[in-house]
Design a protein around this motif. Structure first.
Motif, mmCIF file in Angstrom:
data_model
loop_
_atom_site.group_PDB
_atom_site.id
_atom_site.type_symbol
_atom_site.label_atom_id
_atom_site.label_comp_id
_atom_site.label_asym_id
_atom_site.label_seq_id
_atom_site.Cartn_x
_atom_site.Cartn_y
_atom_site.Cartn_z
ATOM 1 N N THR A 1 -28.468 73.042 43.829
ATOM 2 C CA THR A 1 -27.923 72.023 42.948
ATOM 3 C C THR A 1 -28.362 72.199 41.515
ATOM 4 O OG1 THR A 1 -29.762 70.576 43.516
ATOM 5 C CG2 THR A 1 -27.735 70.309 44.755
ATOM 6 N N GLU B 1 -23.815 62.400 38.850
ATOM 7 C CA GLU B 1 -25.136 62.589 38.273
ATOM 8 C C GLU B 1 -25.776 63.812 38.917
ATOM 9 O OE1 GLU B 1 -29.450 60.261 38.437
ATOM 10 O OE2 GLU B 1 -27.583 59.110 38.531
ATOM 11 N N PHE B 2 -26.485 64.594 38.131
ATOM 12 C CA PHE B 2 -27.155 65.767 38.664
ATOM 13 C C PHE B 2 -28.302 65.344 39.575
ATOM 14 C CE2 PHE B 2 -30.956 68.487 38.050
ATOM 15 C CZ PHE B 2 -30.553 69.536 38.844
ATOM 16 N N THR B 3 -28.353 65.926 40.774
ATOM 17 C CA THR B 3 -29.432 65.670 41.726
ATOM 18 C C THR B 3 -30.006 66.998 42.173
ATOM 19 O OG1 THR B 3 -28.333 63.653 42.517
ATOM 20 C CG2 THR B 3 -30.065 64.587 43.909
ATOM 21 N N ARG B 4 -31.300 67.153 41.989
ATOM 22 C CA ARG B 4 -31.943 68.417 42.349
ATOM 23 C C ARG B 4 -32.276 68.449 43.837
ATOM 24 N NH1 ARG B 4 -34.169 72.383 39.634
ATOM 25 N NH2 ARG B 4 -33.915 71.270 37.660
ATOM 26 N N ASP B 5 -31.989 69.567 44.462
ATOM 27 C CA ASP B 5 -32.399 69.809 45.842
ATOM 28 C C ASP B 5 -33.869 70.212 45.814
ATOM 29 O OD1 ASP B 5 -32.900 70.690 48.383
ATOM 30 O OD2 ASP B 5 -31.216 72.088 48.484
ATOM 31 N N THR B 6 -34.721 69.374 46.367
ATOM 32 C CA THR B 6 -36.162 69.649 46.324
ATOM 33 C C THR B 6 -36.729 70.014 47.697
ATOM 34 O OG1 THR B 6 -36.634 67.281 46.537
ATOM 35 C CG2 THR B 6 -36.558 68.190 44.301
ATOM 36 N N ARG C 1 -40.085 64.183 36.639
ATOM 37 C CA ARG C 1 -38.889 63.342 36.806
ATOM 38 C C ARG C 1 -38.115 63.173 35.503
ATOM 39 N NH1 ARG C 1 -39.705 58.468 37.641
ATOM 40 N NH2 ARG C 1 -41.966 58.233 37.660
ATOM 41 N N ASN D 1 -37.281 67.984 34.892
ATOM 42 C CA ASN D 1 -35.974 67.820 35.527
ATOM 43 C C ASN D 1 -35.019 67.040 34.641
ATOM 44 O OD1 ASN D 1 -34.276 68.269 37.841
ATOM 45 N ND2 ASN D 1 -34.489 66.101 38.337
ATOM 46 N N ARG E 1 -30.939 67.084 34.068
ATOM 47 C CA ARG E 1 -30.097 65.915 34.317
ATOM 48 C C ARG E 1 -29.183 65.630 33.123
ATOM 49 N NH1 ARG E 1 -32.491 61.324 34.589
ATOM 50 N NH2 ARG E 1 -31.014 60.318 35.982
ATOM 51 N N ALA F 1 -23.926 59.281 33.209
ATOM 52 C CA ALA F 1 -25.069 60.004 33.773
ATOM 53 C C ALA F 1 -25.836 60.738 32.685
ATOM 54 C CB ALA F 1 -24.580 60.987 34.836
#
Length: 345
Positions: free
Chosen positions: A5, A21-26, A180, A184, A188, A197
């Motif tokens: 992502t 909205e950008f969501t990071r795969d963690t 956050r 990141n 975002r 977003a």
């Protein structure tokens, strides 16, 4: 780091999802390399290879920590080039396009050697088990903490303690806020799929930068009076801010060099051995401006900004602090691990 992502393995516009909205795969490979080998991978000199890319802020952390701790003799390093295709980071900087130790052209080969059906992003940094050619972990926050706490037997004489026990709770708290909203947060902004977003991420980013500006006004480092893991994590984003994030990711309320405290703090670290001498501005700009084609479809890499300011006096010595605590600076980079001439400040 590149994940499905955050930094998809494509040069054909798969970074922004319209309206989202950008969501990071963690979710990363959780296997750890530890002193007691409880996950099946004990710390052993020469057994593992750190695969990184100078362009990537997440991998840059591991490059810095490895160097500060003096682990070059026990943990070798392979470097991928600044750009990649939809499949994987590649070893295109090496003769024949093969990593000289792992003998593979793509980092994905190490992932598939352990997980043939691996479906997540092929990310850097990653640590590979050389005898088997299999990836061990790509859990980048854990990698640097383990280098500090599990590899202590092999630290150089004078290595700093980047994760001291008495400060760990505060380091973790500050690092989480920085991750956050800043580390990141710039993504975002840059990968936002809607105006709403983007503006939300933008406001959070600059609110946190203002908080950091205030926090660092009367202290040289983020936690305590020494360089810690928290400083390493913030630095790699700050180093890329004016070169990439300000324009490419639209983080443009102001440039880093217009925030007096953060700019002097960043220069202080940049001029500290182990930090600025790992920064390759040429590769950083190539990565973001060439790979993110849906943000920059022309793939034109900007000539600016002027980088000479990174080497100007920062004046933060007056705040006190002991950069390496009771330790000493690392020696210069090993031959073959230097940033190429003309690529730094």
């Amino acid at each position: 780091m590149t994940d499905r992502t955050a930094e998809p393995q494509s040069t054909e516009g798969a970074y922004v999802e319209s309206g989202a909205e950008f969501t990071r795969d963690t979710h990363y490979i959780p296997t750890r390399i530890t002193a007691d080998g409880r996950d099946g991978y004990p710390v052993e000199p020469g057994r593992y290879r750190l695969v990184a890319a100078r362009a990537c802020p997440w991998a840059n952390r591991a490059i810095i920590v490895r160097r500060l701790l003096g682990l070059e003799d026990v943990l070798s390093m392979g470097l991928c080039g600044p750009t990649h295709d939809k499949r994987s980071w590649t070893f295109d900087l090496d003769p024949g396009g093969l990593d000289p130790v792992l003998k593979i052209p793509r980092l994905q080969d190490a992932y598939f050697a352990r997980f043939p059906d691996y479906s997540r992003g092929i990310t850097v940094p990653a640590i590979v088990d050389v005898p088997t050619g299999q990836v061990v972990t790509n859990d980048y926050p854990r990698i640097t903490l383990d280098l500090s706490s599990e590899w202590t037997r092999y630290h150089r004489d004078g290595a700093p303690d980047l994760y001291p026990e008495p400060l760990r709770d505060e380091i973790d708290e500050v690092a989480d806020l920085v991750f956050r909203d800043v580390n990141n947060g710039v993504y975002r902004c840059g990968f936002a799929g809607s105006q709403e977003a983007y503006e939300s991420a933008y406001d959070r980013l600059f609110a946190r930068l203002d908080w950091l500006e205030e926090r660092l006004a009367d202290r040289r480092y983020l936690v305590g009076d020494i360089i810690t893991e928290a400083d390493v994590r913030l630095f790699t984003t700050l180093a890329r801010f004016d070169a990439v994030y300000h324009g490419h990711f639209k983080c443009n309320r102001n440039k880093l060099d217009e925030m007096p405290t953060l700019w002097s703090y960043a220069r202080d670290l940049f001029q500290t051995p182990g930090f600025g001498d790992t920064i390759d501005f040429t590769q950083i700009k190539q990565h973001y401006y060439i790979v993110h084609t849906d943000i920059n479809p022309t793939q034109i890499v900007p000539k600016g900004p002027d980088l000479s300011g990174w080497l100007t006096p920062h004046g933060r010595e007056g705040l006190g602090g002991r950069p390496f605590g009771d330790g000493t600076p690392p020696p210069p980079p090993r031959p073959g691990e230097e940033v190429p001439a003309g690529h730094g400040a």
